[in-house]
Design a protein around this motif. Structure first.
Motif, PDB file in Angstrom:
ATOM      1  N   ALA B 104       0.846  -0.892  -0.033  1.00  0.00           N
ATOM      2  CA  ALA B 104      -0.224   0.696   0.005  1.00  0.00           C
ATOM      3  C   ALA B 104       0.706   1.082  -0.159  1.00  0.00           C
ATOM      4  O   ALA B 104       0.174   2.176  -0.437  1.00  0.00           O
ATOM      5  CB  ALA B 104      -0.511   0.205   1.640  1.00  0.00           C
ATOM      6  N   ASP B 105       1.698   1.162   1.146  1.00  0.00           N
ATOM      7  CA  ASP B 105       2.597   2.170   0.811  1.00  0.00           C
ATOM      8  C   ASP B 105       3.385   2.667  -0.172  1.00  0.00           C
ATOM      9  O   ASP B 105       4.040   3.881  -1.015  1.00  0.00           O
ATOM     10  CB  ASP B 105       3.604   2.353   2.206  1.00  0.00           C
ATOM     11  N   ARG B 108       1.233   4.164  -2.958  1.00  0.00           N
ATOM     12  CA  ARG B 108       1.620   5.855  -2.424  1.00  0.00           C
ATOM     13  C   ARG B 108       1.847   6.439  -2.949  1.00  0.00           C
ATOM     14  O   ARG B 108       2.487   6.823  -3.477  1.00  0.00           O
ATOM     15  CB  ARG B 108       0.445   5.928  -1.483  1.00  0.00           C
ATOM     16  N   ALA B 109       3.625   5.842  -2.686  1.00  0.00           N
ATOM     17  CA  ALA B 109       4.793   6.348  -3.376  1.00  0.00           C
ATOM     18  C   ALA B 109       4.920   6.767  -4.523  1.00  0.00           C
ATOM     19  O   ALA B 109       5.435   7.271  -5.405  1.00  0.00           O
ATOM     20  CB  ALA B 109       5.795   6.099  -2.488  1.00  0.00           C
ATOM     21  N   LEU B 110       4.234   5.961  -5.685  1.00  0.00           N
ATOM     22  CA  LEU B 110       4.176   5.546  -7.061  1.00  0.00           C
ATOM     23  C   LEU B 110       3.378   6.103  -7.482  1.00  0.00           C
ATOM     24  O   LEU B 110       3.377   7.106  -8.528  1.00  0.00           O
ATOM     25  CB  LEU B 110       3.873   3.719  -7.451  1.00  0.00           C
ATOM     26  N   ASP B 111       2.358   6.693  -6.861  1.00  0.00           N
ATOM     27  CA  ASP B 111       1.461   7.273  -7.598  1.00  0.00           C
ATOM     28  C   ASP B 111       2.089   9.208  -6.799  1.00  0.00           C
ATOM     29  O   ASP B 111       1.463   9.812  -8.378  1.00  0.00           O
ATOM     30  CB  ASP B 111       0.173   7.575  -6.779  1.00  0.00           C
ATOM     31  N   ALA B 112       2.292   8.871  -5.877  1.00  0.00           N
ATOM     32  CA  ALA B 112       2.838  10.684  -5.441  1.00  0.00           C
ATOM     33  C   ALA B 112       4.613  11.177  -6.612  1.00  0.00           C
ATOM     34  O   ALA B 112       4.208  12.654  -6.823  1.00  0.00           O
ATOM     35  CB  ALA B 112       3.032  10.630  -4.816  1.00  0.00           C
ATOM     36  N   VAL B 162      10.300   4.456   5.223  1.00  0.00           N
ATOM     37  CA  VAL B 162       9.790   4.661   5.931  1.00  0.00           C
ATOM     38  C   VAL B 162       8.529   4.003   6.366  1.00  0.00           C
ATOM     39  O   VAL B 162       8.911   3.406   7.548  1.00  0.00           O
ATOM     40  CB  VAL B 162       8.944   5.893   5.479  1.00  0.00           C
ATOM     41  N   SER B 163       8.121   3.218   5.662  1.00  0.00           N
ATOM     42  CA  SER B 163       7.656   2.204   5.511  1.00  0.00           C
ATOM     43  C   SER B 163       7.425   1.099   6.351  1.00  0.00           C
ATOM     44  O   SER B 163       7.237   0.434   6.843  1.00  0.00           O
ATOM     45  CB  SER B 163       6.751   2.172   4.986  1.00  0.00           C
ATOM     46  N   GLY B 164       8.867   0.393   5.939  1.00  0.00           N
ATOM     47  CA  GLY B 164       9.985  -0.670   7.176  1.00  0.00           C
ATOM     48  C   GLY B 164      10.957  -0.413   8.330  1.00  0.00           C
ATOM     49  O   GLY B 164      12.408  -1.158   8.366  1.00  0.00           O
TER      50      GLY B 164
END
Lengths: 71, 184
Positions: B104-105, B108-112, B162-164
């Motif tokens: 999920a994270d 979102r990062a790819l979308d941004a 950040v997510s990991g």
């Protein structure tokens, strides 16, 4: 070549450089890379869907038209 | 020999899954993506004399599809651009392989990412093109692709970091599980 040795000629030859690490080694986009794995996981979902029938039919029609035209 | 170009047709068929994934990543919608692929197939078929069998069929098809997409986008103005990011949003990757590795994270990062960076990193990292091929597909310099990929990679890695955050330990088991899950 104006090579002027700056050491006595019986000196050992310079140690060979270690091979430059290249590509793939830790490439985050590579087969084992953290980003590559995730990008391919996102694509895999679409790639694993069956090809829509109308696309297959389109290819069949195109090659059929071409076959007839070449007769 | 009943068909004039059986191998051309076979090569097109083989390229369709990758082409659809690319079309989805551009358009963000299944219907738009499939229309794009369909138009690409027709266009490629009509131009098959300009294609040399044995060269990279996928790069050629991706170029055609990308050109079609951007020319449609110019015609339609912002309508198409508004679905930006919907590609990853609608890909429901099951979150359950491993809690820490959920996508999920990352999505979102790819979308941004700016669209040009997202496109570049997908061409290299997901479609598996070389930098040279990606440059041909995008009609830009190899150095431009490299710099887009590099910027995209930095941002994505930051997001993963950040997510990991709890994920710095020995990772072989996790990595193996993830590889298997993704390879299946």
């Amino acid at each position: 070549m104006n090579y002027v040795p700056d050491r006595p000629s019986d000196d050992a030859p310079p140690a060979p450089r270690p091979p430059a690490p290249r590509g793939r080694r830790k490439d985050p986009l590579g087969p084992e890379g953290d980003i590559g794995l995730r990008l391919r996981a996102l694509y895999a979902e679409v790639e694993q869907e069956p090809i829509p029938a109308q696309l297959i039919e389109l290819l069949e029609r195109l090659s059929e038209v071409e076959r007839k035209a070449s007769e | 020999m009943t068909e004039a170009h059986p191998s051309f047709k076979a090569a097109m068929l083989a390229a369709l899954p990758a082409l659809r994934a690319f079309a989805m990543s551009l358009s963000g919608r299944h219907d738009v993506a499939d229309d794009l692929v369909q138009e690409t197939v027709m266009k490629a078929w009509s131009k098959q004399d300009s294609f040399t069998l044995g060269t990279n069929m996928n790069a050629w098809l991706f170029t055609i599809l990308r050109n079609l997409y951007y020319s449609q986008m110019r015609k339609r103005g912002r309508e198409v651009q508004d679905v930006d990011g919907a590609f990853t949003a609608r890909l429901g990757v099951p979150p359950a392989h491993d809690g820490r590795m959920d996508l999920a994270d990352f999505r979102r990062a790819l979308d941004a990412l700016p669209p040009d960076q997202r496109e570049a990193i997908l061409l290299i990292g997901a479609s598996g093109f070389s930098y040279e091929e990606a440059a041909t597909i995008c009609g830009c310099a190899v150095g431009t692709i490299k710099s887009r990929v590099s910027r995209a990679r930095t941002r994505l890695q930051a997001a993963l970091g950040v997510s990991g955050a709890s994920d710095y330990g020995p990772d072989a088991t996790t990595a193996g599980a993830v590889s298997r899950a993704f390879a299946s």
